[in-house]
Design an enzyme around this catalytic site. Structure first.
Site, mmCIF file in Angstrom:
data_model
loop_
_atom_site.group_PDB
_atom_site.id
_atom_site.type_symbol
_atom_site.label_atom_id
_atom_site.label_comp_id
_atom_site.label_asym_id
_atom_site.label_seq_id
_atom_site.Cartn_x
_atom_site.Cartn_y
_atom_site.Cartn_z
ATOM 1 N N GLY A 192 0.730 -1.260 0.000
ATOM 2 C CA GLY A 192 0.000 0.000 0.000
ATOM 3 C C GLY A 192 0.758 1.307 0.000
ATOM 4 O O GLY A 192 0.122 2.358 0.039
ATOM 5 N N GLY A 194 2.620 2.706 -2.395
ATOM 6 C CA GLY A 194 2.859 3.293 -3.708
ATOM 7 C C GLY A 194 1.990 4.503 -3.999
ATOM 8 O O GLY A 194 0.887 4.650 -3.461
ATOM 9 N N CYS A 197 -1.327 3.419 -5.515
ATOM 10 C CA CYS A 197 -1.949 2.279 -4.846
ATOM 11 C C CYS A 197 -2.921 2.787 -3.787
ATOM 12 O O CYS A 197 -2.585 3.679 -3.005
ATOM 13 C CB CYS A 197 -0.887 1.397 -4.191
ATOM 14 S SG CYS A 197 -1.563 -0.035 -3.320
#
Length: 377
Positions: A192, A194, A197
């Site tokens: 998570g 990114g 993301c």
């Protein structure tokens, strides 16, 4: 239910404390690393299974492309190819007769797959047709905690002893250890963090990235394994913090998006500025962008999988990133920042950065007053 109250940190929570250094110049810093992989069945002549600058391009549209891989390989930087290339495209790429490309494509490029039977069949087809020209496979899923994922890693290790296996993603030491013991050589760390993301938003699941890197690196290195810090880097300083926290490789997506080698369409948008042109009209400014999206986003699912399945939601966002020309300039910026970090920390080689680093917790890492007004580096 229970609550862990130990402090967990992200890249934005710390700075690297400077210390006295004998290094006279950034050019004195050696950024190359050499690794021997724990489970890979290398030869005596192949004592160092990997040697290069340990940055990786992520297996995302607009980043993990053939063109990006060839360009980065010239600088000793790896690429995990996007999963959506066809068998014929992959065979044509790895089995090329051009001898100038053969070694680099073997040593610095990984084929990426999922964990379905179709993924395995696709990989086997490419592997059999290209022979020993395929050295790396990246077995990539969003949730590396499933027993099915661990079993696929173990199966690949048994079937392909001459492959370097990259597997992930996880964020805890115990799962890092389990994957390495199952046969993985390199574990991808990050859930998570990114830029595109939204897993943490959609699911509430994740782990602060710097702490995840530190804990997983400790677990991996105790077994002779390696890790990739995957996601969460927004600038060269974050890349340096990941290496200082124990990462063996750092994988970049958003920082490498928007370049010619990514192959995306360049979109031109016009903006009305506050500057006045002749008369009483305002000047119009043109800016160029490239679309970038997460591989679990609606955009990716629409493009590659005929839309989202009715049992799932999008876990990625679609954004426009500034068009940045050729990727070599960005790579120079990242590597230059890394060299500078090493001079501040007194590390003559990148491999020494972790043991030379003292992190300082802070509430603000930089002065952002002019961030929106910056017109160049």
């Amino acid at each position: 239910m229970r609550i862990e109250e130990d402090l967990k940190l992200d890249y934005s929570d710390v700075l690297i404390r400077p210390k006295r250094s004998t290094l006279g110049s950034r050019k004195d810093v050696d950024l190359e690393r050499g690794y021997t992989f724990r489970n890979y069945n290398g030869t005596k002549e192949d004592y160092r299974h990997y040697r290069g600058k340990p940055i990786m391009a992520a297996n995302m549209d607009g980043v993990g492309t053939f063109e990006m891989a060839d360009t980065l390989a010239l600088q000793g930087i790896m690429t995990c190819l996007v999963k959506t290339y066809s068998v014929n495209e992959l065979v044509g790429y790895f089995d090329v007769d051009d001898k100038s490309h053969d070694p680099a494509r073997t040593e610095y490029v990984a084929m990426s797959i999922g964990i379905t039977d179709n993924d395995h069949a696709k990989f086997r087809n490419v592997y059999e047709q290209t022979g020993n020209k395929l050295k790396y496979v990246c077995i990539d899923v969003a949730n590396g905690y499933s027993s099915r994922f661990r079993d696929v890693v173990a199966e690949f290790r048994t079937l392909y002893p001459n492959l370097v296996i990259i597997a992930g993603n996880v964020v805890t030491g115990e799962m890092t250890e389990e994957l390495i013991l199952a046969g993985a050589d390199i574990v991808k760390v990050g859930i998570g963090p990114g830029s595109v993301c939204t897993t943490r938003i959609q699911t509430g699941v994740g782990y602060p990235q710097l702490s995840a890197v530190m804990e997983c690196a400790d677990a991996a290195h105790g077994l002779g394994g390696h890790i990739i810090a995957d996601g969460g880097c927004t600038c060269p300083g974050d890349v340096a913090k990941a290496f200082a926290g124990g990462a063996d490789f750092v994988m970049l997506g958003g920082m490498l998006a928007g370049h010619d080698q990514g192959g995306g369409e360049v979109i031109t948008k016009k903006y009305i500025t506050n500057e006045m042109s002749t008369g009483s009209t305002r000047k119009i400014e043109e800016k160029q962008f490239v679309q970038f999206y997460g591989m679990s986003s609606k955009s990716a699912n629409d493009k590659h999988f005929d839309g989202l399945k009715d049992y799932r939601s999008s876990e990625g966002r679609t954004v426009l990133v500034p068009y940045r020309g050729t990727v070599e300039n960005t790579v120079q910026d990242i590597l230059g920042g890394l060299r500078s970090t090493c001079t501040y920390a007194g590390a003559k080689r990148l491999k020494h950065l972790m043991r030379c680093t003292t992190f300082v917790r802070c509430t603000q890492t930089h002065n952002g007053v002019y961030e929106k007004s910056t017109i160049g580096n």
